[in-house]
Write an enzyme that holds these catalytic residues in place. Structure first.
Site, PDB file in Angstrom:
ATOM      1  N   HIS A  85      70.478  36.240  66.398  1.00  0.00           N
ATOM      2  CA  HIS A  85      69.919  35.276  65.440  1.00  0.00           C
ATOM      3  C   HIS A  85      71.070  34.667  64.664  1.00  0.00           C
ATOM      4  O   HIS A  85      72.041  35.343  64.341  1.00  0.00           O
ATOM      5  CB  HIS A  85      68.964  35.992  64.464  1.00  0.00           C
ATOM      6  CG  HIS A  85      68.044  35.062  63.754  1.00  0.00           C
ATOM      7  ND1 HIS A  85      68.419  34.365  62.644  1.00  0.00           N
ATOM      8  CD2 HIS A  85      66.777  34.691  64.034  1.00  0.00           C
ATOM      9  CE1 HIS A  85      67.417  33.620  62.229  1.00  0.00           C
ATOM     10  NE2 HIS A  85      66.405  33.786  63.056  1.00  0.00           N
ATOM     11  N   ASP A 122      61.010  37.040  68.274  1.00  0.00           N
ATOM     12  CA  ASP A 122      60.439  36.692  69.588  1.00  0.00           C
ATOM     13  C   ASP A 122      60.427  37.847  70.567  1.00  0.00           C
ATOM     14  O   ASP A 122      59.819  37.738  71.640  1.00  0.00           O
ATOM     15  CB  ASP A 122      61.219  35.512  70.182  1.00  0.00           C
ATOM     16  CG  ASP A 122      60.968  34.245  69.393  1.00  0.00           C
ATOM     17  OD1 ASP A 122      61.920  33.665  68.850  1.00  0.00           O
ATOM     18  OD2 ASP A 122      59.780  33.866  69.270  1.00  0.00           O
TER      19      ASP A 122
HETATM   20  C1  SDX Z   1      64.071  31.831  66.546  1.00  0.00           C
HETATM   21  O1  SDX Z   1      66.834  29.956  62.927  1.00  0.00           O
HETATM   22  C2  SDX Z   1      65.694  30.596  62.822  1.00  0.00           C
HETATM   23  O2  SDX Z   1      65.303  31.063  61.760  1.00  0.00           O
HETATM   24  C3  SDX Z   1      64.886  30.670  64.115  1.00  0.00           C
HETATM   25  C4  SDX Z   1      63.670  31.573  64.097  1.00  0.00           C
HETATM   26  C5  SDX Z   1      62.599  31.027  63.183  1.00  0.00           C
HETATM   27  O3  SDX Z   1      61.753  31.815  62.721  1.00  0.00           O
HETATM   28  O4  SDX Z   1      62.553  29.774  63.018  1.00  0.00           O
HETATM   29  O5  SDX Z   1      64.030  32.879  63.647  1.00  0.00           O
HETATM   30  C6  SDX Z   1      63.035  31.689  65.479  1.00  0.00           C
HETATM   31  O6  SDX Z   1      64.498  30.837  67.077  1.00  0.00           O
HETATM   32  C7  SDX Z   1      64.606  33.197  66.884  1.00  0.00           C
HETATM   33  C8  SDX Z   1      65.755  33.161  67.963  1.00  0.00           C
HETATM   34  C9  SDX Z   1      65.093  33.111  69.348  1.00  0.00           C
HETATM   35  N1  SDX Z   1      66.106  32.821  70.392  1.00  0.00           N
HETATM   36  C10 SDX Z   1      66.476  33.784  71.274  1.00  0.00           C
HETATM   37  O7  SDX Z   1      66.084  34.952  71.244  1.00  0.00           O
HETATM   38  C11 SDX Z   1      67.423  33.274  72.372  1.00  0.00           C
HETATM   39  C12 SDX Z   1      68.545  34.316  72.584  1.00  0.00           C
HETATM   40  N2  SDX Z   1      69.397  34.305  71.389  1.00  0.00           N
HETATM   41  C13 SDX Z   1      70.533  33.450  71.388  1.00  0.00           C
HETATM   42  O8  SDX Z   1      70.562  32.364  72.250  1.00  0.00           O
HETATM   43  C14 SDX Z   1      71.261  33.332  70.054  1.00  0.00           C
HETATM   44  O9  SDX Z   1      71.369  34.600  69.542  1.00  0.00           O
HETATM   45  C15 SDX Z   1      70.693  32.401  69.013  1.00  0.00           C
HETATM   46  C16 SDX Z   1      70.476  31.033  69.545  1.00  0.00           C
HETATM   47  C17 SDX Z   1      69.401  32.929  68.489  1.00  0.00           C
HETATM   48  C18 SDX Z   1      71.702  32.339  67.852  1.00  0.00           C
HETATM   49  O10 SDX Z   1      72.845  31.732  68.341  1.00  0.00           O
HETATM   50  P1  SDX Z   1      74.137  31.460  67.416  1.00  0.00           P
HETATM   51  O11 SDX Z   1      73.891  31.891  66.012  1.00  0.00           O
HETATM   52  O12 SDX Z   1      74.587  30.061  67.656  1.00  0.00           O
HETATM   53  O13 SDX Z   1      75.165  32.494  67.962  1.00  0.00           O
HETATM   54  P2  SDX Z   1      76.085  32.260  69.231  1.00  0.00           P
HETATM   55  O14 SDX Z   1      75.292  31.605  70.331  1.00  0.00           O
HETATM   56  O15 SDX Z   1      77.348  31.602  68.776  1.00  0.00           O
HETATM   57  O16 SDX Z   1      76.379  33.778  69.677  1.00  0.00           O
HETATM   58  C19 SDX Z   1      77.401  34.530  69.017  1.00  0.00           C
HETATM   59  C20 SDX Z   1      77.922  35.479  70.095  1.00  0.00           C
HETATM   60  C21 SDX Z   1      78.301  34.742  71.380  1.00  0.00           C
HETATM   61  O17 SDX Z   1      79.320  35.501  72.037  1.00  0.00           O
HETATM   62  P3  SDX Z   1      80.879  34.973  71.833  1.00  0.00           P
HETATM   63  O18 SDX Z   1      80.895  33.522  72.282  1.00  0.00           O
HETATM   64  O19 SDX Z   1      81.171  35.166  70.355  1.00  0.00           O
HETATM   65  O20 SDX Z   1      81.646  35.918  72.748  1.00  0.00           O
HETATM   66  O21 SDX Z   1      76.876  36.400  70.475  1.00  0.00           O
HETATM   67  C22 SDX Z   1      76.532  36.189  71.842  1.00  0.00           C
HETATM   68  C23 SDX Z   1      77.059  34.831  72.247  1.00  0.00           C
HETATM   69  O22 SDX Z   1      77.366  34.796  73.635  1.00  0.00           O
HETATM   70  N3  SDX Z   1      75.079  36.229  71.904  1.00  0.00           N
HETATM   71  C24 SDX Z   1      74.373  36.840  72.860  1.00  0.00           C
HETATM   72  C25 SDX Z   1      73.027  36.656  72.506  1.00  0.00           C
HETATM   73  N4  SDX Z   1      72.955  35.940  71.378  1.00  0.00           N
HETATM   74  C26 SDX Z   1      74.219  35.659  71.004  1.00  0.00           C
HETATM   75  N5  SDX Z   1      74.773  37.514  73.973  1.00  0.00           N
HETATM   76  C27 SDX Z   1      73.771  38.023  74.747  1.00  0.00           C
HETATM   77  N6  SDX Z   1      72.455  37.916  74.460  1.00  0.00           N
HETATM   78  C28 SDX Z   1      72.048  37.230  73.350  1.00  0.00           C
HETATM   79  N7  SDX Z   1      70.757  37.097  73.084  1.00  0.00           N
END
Ligand code: SDX
Length: 433
Positions: free
Chosen positions: A309, A367
């Protein structure tokens, strides 16, 4: 907002540092007020994805990502989920206070006045293919509400703003249920206002003319809690979309339609549908390790959906409550050994013991379990994000009202860092090589 100190920056345009006020809210991080930065320096800030940007001030929802805290108007989500129903939470988000018994009666009556939709709006559905994704239908039909209320809407009038909120809160379950029934080829159900909001939603989703339908009170309470947990969440992508659209003066129905479109993305509200698909693909415990490895592999774009998140770097408090709701629903239905739920519990345990997820502070988000509990309620995965949108509509419209009521409102108009081709002269086509 209170200014206690200032930030001083050497911007390279004078030998004196440039000062900007640091503003404090009632809770959470302070902000550096850089509204005068461009005038003072000719420069912009640069923050794609808004990782360090507060786009607005708001009194509605507070999140502490490090502590896993979520408050609606100051009340912890855990206490709201335990002591309130969704109608009380809607009243709270719009008005800032929880209703008294009498206030709730009047509020529910006001909502119930608007649960029907215009019969002309119902005809929109027949224009879609039967297999249209419910979110595509909702973007279209909610946007089309503008065609029914636009003229009668003066957004500068607080009463009109409140009426728009009532229209949307009242009609979304009906619009969402009709999208589901249309997919099935079933006749639509009219709302039954003698039922609670969640029971009415289940009635419109699951009743068929040939059978008596009585919503299971345990399942209805579970759906009501799902709605509470998804109601608002600060300045997430879809709420920011609603605010940006609303800042132009667009009518609230068009703005909510824009929010629905944004929520559909798998990185946002579409994650619950994607998470269930992921669990189905993993299929059994023996394959969890393979998918954990894929999620950790920077060369593989697979992510553990339902994990991570932007704000929560601790447990999403909603995920814990959703897991409890999962237990309640599966027990009520005698599905304690549900294959996907047991797989999800094991996947969560393994991931939370893995250094990659621990070091990156990736925890289950709202989720991760919501798909499993909705599936147990009989809701197909294609409807999960539509249910999320139905719940979040009260948060979107509350944030829209807060923004439109602000006499200092300015249209949102971000700038950019231009990296394109510098100025050059056009060569007439006859001379181009
Ligand atoms: C919702 O914003 C809100 O409040 C949203 C929400 C709401 O109520 O409105 O809470 C609802 O959208 C919840 C999130 C649902 N999405 C997912 O579950 C999809 C999977 N999660 C990710 O795609 C990700 O964690 C996000 C999109 C939720 C957050 O992304 P960020 O904050 O932009 O973080 P990032 O993509 O820069 O990740 C940071 C690191 C990265 O690695 P590095 O590049 O630093 O090496 O963490 C890794 C990412 O690769 N990472 C994950 C991961 N999520 C982040 N690696 C594996 N699995 C994951 N799920």
């Amino acid at each position: 907002m209170e200014q206690k100190r200032t930030a001083k920056f050497n911007l390279g345009n004078s030998d004196q540092p440039t000062e900007f006020p640091i503003l404090s809210g009632s809770m959470g991080p302070d902000v550096i007020d850089i509204r005068t930065l461009h005038a003072k320096s000719g420069m912009f800030t640069y923050d794609p994805g808004f990782l360090s940007t507060a786009s607005s001030s708001s009194e509605i929802t507070f999140i502490d990502g490090d502590k896993g805290i979520l408050l609606y108007r100051g009340y912890p989500i855990e206490q709201l989920a335990e002591h309130c129903d969704f109608m009380e939470v809607c009243y709270l988000l719009i008005n800032g206070e929880l209703p008294t018994v009498d206030q709730k009666v009047i509020f529910v009556e006001s909502i119930n006045e608007h649960t029907m939709v215009h019969e002309q709006l119902v005809r929109f559905y027949s224009g879609f293919r039967r297999d249209a994704h419910p979110m595509a239908v909702m973007v279209g039909v909610v946007g089309a509400l503008s065609a029914f209320y636009h003229e009668a809407l003066d957004i500068s009038d607080a009463a009109h703003r409140e009426l728009s909120a009532y229209h949307l809160i009242a009609k979304l379950p009906n619009i969402t249920a009709m999208a589901y029934k249309y997919n099935l080829g079933h006749p639509f159900n009219y709302p039954r206002n003698s039922l609670s909001y969640a029971e009415n939603f289940m009635h419109m989703m699951f009743a068929v003319p040939s059978e008596e339908y009585k919503p299971n009170p345990v399942l209805a309470r579970a759906l009501d809690r799902i709605l509470i947990l998804h109601a608002d969440h600060e300045q997430n992508a879809s709420t920011s979309t609603v605010r940006l659209a609303g800042s132009s003066g667009a009518n609230p129905f068009a703005c909510i339609s824009a929010g629905i479109a944004c929520l559909w993305g798998p990185a946002h509200g579409g994650a619950n549908e994607a998470c269930l698909a992921m669990l189905e693909e993993i299929r059994d415990d023996t394959r969890i390790g393979k998918y954990i490895d894929r999620a950790k592999d920077s060369k593989d774009d697979f992510r553990l959906v339902g994990f991570g998140h932007r704000v929560y770097k601790n447990f999403d408090p909603r995920a814990k409550l959703m897991r409890e709701t999962c237990h309640e629903v599966l027990s009520e239905l005698g599905l304690e050994n549900d294959r996907l739920f047991k797989l999800a519990l094991k996947l969560e345990r393994i991931a939370l013991e893995d250094e990659y997820f621990v070091s990156k502070k990736l925890y289950p988000n709202v989720d991760f379990y919501s798909g499993i509990v909705q599936r147990a309620l009989g809701i197909p995965s294609s409807m999960f994000t539509a249910i999320f949108a139905t719940a979040r509509t009260v948060g979107w419209i509350s944030q829209w009202i807060e923004m439109i009521s602000d006499t200092q409102l300015k249209i949102g108009r971000p700038r950019q860092l231009y990296t394109g081709v510098p100025t050059r002269a056009v060569v007439p086509i006859a001379q181009r090589k």
